[in-house]
Scaffold this motif. Structure first.
Motif, PDB file in Angstrom:
ATOM      1  N   ALA A 311      63.611 -46.022 -55.318  1.00 26.63           N
ATOM      2  CA  ALA A 311      63.000 -46.681 -54.222  1.00 26.63           C
ATOM      3  C   ALA A 311      61.457 -46.674 -54.676  1.00 26.63           C
ATOM      4  N   ALA A 312      60.941 -46.520 -55.080  1.00 26.53           N
ATOM      5  CA  ALA A 312      59.412 -46.395 -55.373  1.00 26.53           C
ATOM      6  C   ALA A 312      59.324 -47.785 -56.574  1.00 26.53           C
ATOM      7  N   GLY A 313      60.536 -47.351 -57.771  1.00 27.05           N
ATOM      8  CA  GLY A 313      60.670 -48.412 -58.211  1.00 27.05           C
ATOM      9  C   GLY A 313      60.108 -48.260 -59.826  1.00 27.05           C
ATOM     10  N   VAL A 314      60.900 -46.853 -60.063  1.00 27.17           N
ATOM     11  CA  VAL A 314      60.979 -45.825 -61.835  1.00 27.17           C
ATOM     12  C   VAL A 314      62.208 -46.691 -61.707  1.00 27.17           C
ATOM     13  N   ASP A 315      61.750 -47.247 -63.414  1.00 22.25           N
ATOM     14  CA  ASP A 315      62.690 -47.428 -64.267  1.00 22.25           C
ATOM     15  C   ASP A 315      63.321 -46.787 -64.601  1.00 22.25           C
ATOM     16  N   PHE A 316      64.365 -46.620 -63.627  1.00 21.78           N
ATOM     17  CA  PHE A 316      65.606 -45.573 -64.735  1.00 21.78           C
ATOM     18  C   PHE A 316      66.235 -46.095 -65.536  1.00 21.78           C
ATOM     19  N   VAL A 317      67.085 -45.990 -66.842  1.00 20.99           N
ATOM     20  CA  VAL A 317      67.466 -45.996 -67.642  1.00 20.99           C
ATOM     21  C   VAL A 317      68.276 -45.292 -67.836  1.00 20.99           C
ATOM     22  N   LEU A 318      69.557 -45.775 -69.051  1.00 17.00           N
ATOM     23  CA  LEU A 318      70.908 -45.153 -69.626  1.00 17.00           C
ATOM     24  C   LEU A 318      69.814 -43.946 -70.818  1.00 17.00           C
ATOM     25  N   GLY A 319      70.769 -42.893 -70.250  1.00 17.79           N
ATOM     26  CA  GLY A 319      70.582 -41.890 -70.854  1.00 17.79           C
ATOM     27  C   GLY A 319      71.470 -40.490 -70.474  1.00 17.79           C
ATOM     28  N   THR A 320      72.218 -40.424 -71.268  1.00 17.50           N
ATOM     29  CA  THR A 320      73.267 -39.209 -70.888  1.00 17.50           C
ATOM     30  C   THR A 320      72.895 -38.081 -72.128  1.00 17.50           C
ATOM     31  N   ASP A 321      72.825 -38.191 -72.921  1.00 22.01           N
ATOM     32  CA  ASP A 321      72.671 -36.040 -73.487  1.00 22.01           C
ATOM     33  C   ASP A 321      73.875 -36.462 -73.876  1.00 22.01           C
ATOM     34  N   ALA A 322      74.620 -36.673 -74.179  1.00 20.20           N
ATOM     35  CA  ALA A 322      75.388 -36.396 -74.879  1.00 20.20           C
ATOM     36  C   ALA A 322      75.673 -35.624 -76.272  1.00 20.20           C
ATOM     37  N   ASN A 323      76.763 -35.107 -75.713  1.00 15.00           N
ATOM     38  CA  ASN A 323      76.875 -34.134 -77.400  1.00 15.00           C
ATOM     39  C   ASN A 323      78.041 -33.619 -77.691  1.00 15.00           C
ATOM     40  N   GLY A 324      79.098 -34.370 -76.916  1.00 13.26           N
ATOM     41  CA  GLY A 324      80.583 -34.198 -77.558  1.00 13.26           C
ATOM     42  C   GLY A 324      80.803 -32.644 -76.674  1.00 13.26           C
ATOM     43  N   PHE A 325      80.243 -32.046 -76.444  1.00 12.69           N
ATOM     44  CA  PHE A 325      80.611 -31.146 -75.739  1.00 12.69           C
ATOM     45  C   PHE A 325      80.080 -30.527 -73.710  1.00 12.69           C
ATOM     46  N   HIS A 326      79.063 -30.883 -73.939  1.00 12.58           N
ATOM     47  CA  HIS A 326      78.655 -30.669 -72.212  1.00 12.58           C
ATOM     48  C   HIS A 326      78.814 -32.248 -71.853  1.00 12.58           C
ATOM     49  N   VAL A 327      79.047 -33.188 -72.456  1.00 10.82           N
ATOM     50  CA  VAL A 327      79.304 -34.456 -71.957  1.00 10.82           C
ATOM     51  C   VAL A 327      79.321 -35.419 -73.141  1.00 10.82           C
TER      52      VAL A 327
END
Length: 425
Positions: A311-327
């Motif tokens: 809400a304050a304006g932090v620039d959140f972007v896509l990052g999954t930490d995908a590793n094929g095991f947990h995501v």
């Protein structure tokens, strides 16, 4: 040698360009024809009447995942997350990395940034760039970890020290490892300014490297044109990373309203990696009791803090930490929808997080300073001269985030070639 572009255009299809809907357009692309950019680029985007052929369809830019780990068992095995890389030769690991990359590609992801890369990912990135294999473009960040730090603690304690990844202790060693990664082909550097959740014996609260060491890593990286991504879960880790002048924050799980102003002032994007931390905390993936307890503690106040920061304006972007095991690779659209829920975003802001804003975070946005080894056309946009990385979908995901689902993908175009599905022409 690079593949030829797929014939185009798409005449009269709805386009969302990375920032806003353009309506029906004639979308065409062609090879760039320059040595500076190997990418096929959008060559025509003029307004035209909507075509009945494309009724219910639309085009968005290819997605960009700014935080993945390609190397792991892509065969679906449910065990050996920590030991698999130690018993699998690099020549075999690269094939699993390619399989993961292609899973992401089928899910509409046309660019990946690996944040724990070595010669395996560097080799795969070169093969992708040369057009030898069909996969998302790959940016590969080498890790600079300390002995007993977040990256080093991934290795089980009984393993022969000679099989461990390189670490750096002391200012000179830190500078030397950055230089070694740059020589090997890294497009960036990753550091840890807190401990982690999945490290074997690590704790999120642990300090990683001294201030002098971190300053040396960031200074040396920037001197070589490399962006620095900082793994930081805790409030203190976030503060350390910001003070050092890093280029992105990874996880930032304890980021709340009080730190938001500092993050905004620094202009640093944040990849919140929601799904993986949710999964570790609720035990839907195989983790140790200590890992689950640490994750539960971190995520207990995370969503409220993230919502305030957004809400304050932090620039959140896509990052999954995908590793094929947990995501899994291909879950990027799931992550984006989850971000929309936690942050209370509009569907357009959700899409920006995975396209134009993610491109800027990795130095490939319209106004970014492109880092070493990552030159090429602008990513995350559909515009004349931008890379021809596109996803043709059922629905209008900029109006309804529920349409942002891999089941709605009709075709994926990467570097001007159809790499999944088929164009509706």
């Amino acid at each position: 040698m690079h593949h030829r572009s797929t014939p185009s255009p798409l005449d009269g299809i709805d386009v969302w360009d990375g920032h806003e809907p353009l309506g029906a357009r004639r979308l065409a692309w062609a090879p760039s024809g320059t040595d500076a950019s190997p990418d096929a680029v959008v060559s025509d985007l003029r307004p035209v009447p909507p075509s009945p052929r494309y009724e219910g369809l639309s085009v968005i830019p290819g997605l960009i995942d700014t935080h993945v780990h390609l190397i792991g068992n892509a065969g679906g095995a449910a065990s050996g997350f920590l030991t698999w890389p130690l018993v699998t030769p690099p020549t075999e690991q690269v094939l699993h990395g390619l399989a993961h990359a292609r899973q992401a590609l089928a899910g509409g992801v046309t660019t990946l940034r690996d944040l724990s890369a070595d010669e395996v990912q560097f080799s795969l990135a070169r093969a992708v760039e040369a057009g030898l294999v069909e996969a998302p473009r790959l940016l590969a960040h080498g890790m600079v970890s300390m002995t007993g730090g977040h990256g080093d603690m991934f290795v089980p304690p009984g393993v022969d020290p000679r099989l461990r990844k390189p670490t750096a202790d002391g200012v000179d060693a830190c500078r030397a490892l950055v230089r070694a990664h740059a020589r090997a082909g890294a497009t960036g550097i990753k550091i840890a300014t807190s401990g982690g959740l999945l490290s074997d014996g690590d704790k999120p609260s642990w300090r990683n490297h001294t201030v002098a060491e971190i300053d040396a890593i960031v200074d040396e990286s920037h001197a070589l044109g490399l962006l620095v991504a900082a793994h930081a879960h805790t409030t203190e880790g976030i503060r350390i990373a910001l003070r050092a002048g890093v280029d992105s924050l990874e996880h930032a799980t304890q980021l709340g309203g009080e730190l938001a102003a500092d993050v905004i002032a620094a202009g640093v994007p944040v990849a919140p990696t929601l799904l993986i931390n949710d999964a570790i905390a609720d035990g839907t993936v195989a983790v140790t009791p200590d890992q689950q307890a640490a994750a539960r503690e971190l995520v207990a106040t995370r969503d409220a803090g993230f919502a305030a920061a957004a809400a304050a304006g932090v620039d959140f972007v896509l990052g999954t930490d995908a590793n094929g095991f947990h995501v899994r690779f291909g879950a990027q659209m799931d992550e984006l929808r989850r971000m929309g829920e936690v942050f209370g975003w509009s569907p357009e802001r959700v899409l920006e997080a995975g396209t134009s804003r993610a491109a800027a975070a990795i130095g490939r946005g319209a106004s970014s300073a492109v880092g070493a080894g990552s030159g090429g056309a602008v990513l995350g946009r559909i515009a004349v001269g931008a890379a021809a990385d596109l996803v043709v979908m059922h629905g209008r995901p900029w109006r309804d985030s529920g349409a942002l689902d891999t089941a709605n993908i009709v075709a994926v175009v990467a570097r001007g070639r159809v790499v999944a599905g088929a164009l509706p022409i």
